[in-house]
Scaffold this active site. Structure first.
Site, PDB file in Angstrom:
ATOM      1  CB  SER A 209      -0.933   0.015   1.214  1.00 24.45           C
ATOM      2  OG  SER A 209      -1.716  -1.146   1.259  1.00 24.45           O
ATOM      3  CG  HIS A 260      -1.262   3.617   3.815  1.00 20.56           C
ATOM      4  ND1 HIS A 260      -2.542   3.266   4.185  1.00 20.56           N
ATOM      5  CD2 HIS A 260      -0.627   2.449   3.526  1.00 20.56           C
ATOM      6  CE1 HIS A 260      -2.680   1.957   4.119  1.00 20.56           C
ATOM      7  NE2 HIS A 260      -1.526   1.437   3.731  1.00 20.56           N
TER       8      HIS A 260
END
Length: 286
Positions: A209, A260
């Site tokens: 991610s 992230h």
């Protein structure tokens, strides 16, 4: 793809493209509104293409260009030369335009996902985890641990979301620019996002991610700063990712939030830097 120039008239642009094709140099045209932009496909031919462009600027009506157009009169017209990635964001075009590095990362993640039992087998996933402590981070005999957490995924939804996003957006970078450009983004932001997440929460994390956020951030910034970006993503895509990022920080969605955020900021920074380096008055490096 390497940006070369803008043309005012489509007739001139097509004549130059036909001539370049006749001497073995492959170029593509992008029509974006009223702008006609020229791209070179092979970086190794960049110097030759620039010299030919200068000569065309001095004598655009020379017979060599008309002759090339006549010889190639049965070739494809301009519009079919434009790929889906140039025309705008297209899921079908993105899936068709996936390169070898994109597929390699997909294959590695899939094998690791299966080998580790969807990330749930502690013993199987142990070699892929980040370092257990800060001093171990300088152990060159386990240097792979800086990157391998990106290959770990926990559960089917985590795996499918990351693989789909990487396939689409990683493919846009690789086919729109190069595999080496995508490798640079992957390597730099995997190191960054994994390192940041470790210092925030320890080594109990994994997933692609952070890199996916980095690739989307790169695409979004690059297309806004470069005069002729070879890809387009909608503003809504960045808005969606920012909403997902914000939800993560509320713990509504349990995610590696710091990875992230670090990946997104790292990708945006690379988008800014590489867009500047790729401008026509600079030499592209990757």
């Amino acid at each position: 793809m390497w940006y070369l120039a803008n043309f005012r008239r489509l007739r001139d642009a097509q004549a130059f493209v036909d001539y370049m094709q006749s001497i073995g140099v492959s170029c593509k045209l992008q029509i974006d509104g009223t702008e006609i932009k020229l791209f070179l496909q092979d970086e190794m031919q960049l110097e030759q293409a620039r010299k030919e462009l200068e000569r065309f600027g001095r004598e655009p009506t020379h017979a060599r260009y008309r002759l090339a157009s006549w010889q190639l009169s049965e070739s494809n017209p301009v519009n079919p030369q434009l790929t889906g990635l140039y025309k705008g964001f297209s899921i079908i075009a993105a899936f068709k335009n996936t390169g070898p590095f994109t597929l390699t990362i997909l294959a590695i993640c899939t094998l690791v996902y299966l080998y580790t039992g969807q990330g749930m087998n502690d013993a199987a996933r142990a070699p892929f985890m980040f370092f257990a402590s800060a001093p171990e981070m300088f152990d060159l005999q386990q240097i792979w641990r800086w990157v391998t957490p990106a290959f770990l995924h926990f559960g089917i939804f985590h795996f499918l979301f990351n693989m789909g996003a990487w396939w689409i957006f990683g493919g846009m970078v690789e086919k729109g620019q190069s595999g080496s450009r995508l490798f640079l983004i992957f390597a730099a932001t995997a190191l960054l996002s994994n390192g940041v997440q470790f210092f925030w929460s320890g080594n109990l994390f994994g997933g692609l991610s952070g890199v996916v956020y980095a690739v989307i951030g790169y695409l979004w910034v690059y297309q806004r700063l470069h005069p002729a970006p070879p890809f387009r993503i909608p503003n809504g895509m960045m808005a969606f990712m920012l909403v997902a990022l914000a939800l993560g920080f509320t713990n509504f969605i349990p995610t590696a939030n710091q990875a992230h955020l670090a990946g997104l900021l790292g990708g945006c920074a690379l988008g800014w830097l590489l867009a500047w380096m790729d401008r026509p008055d600079h030499a592209g490096l990757v």
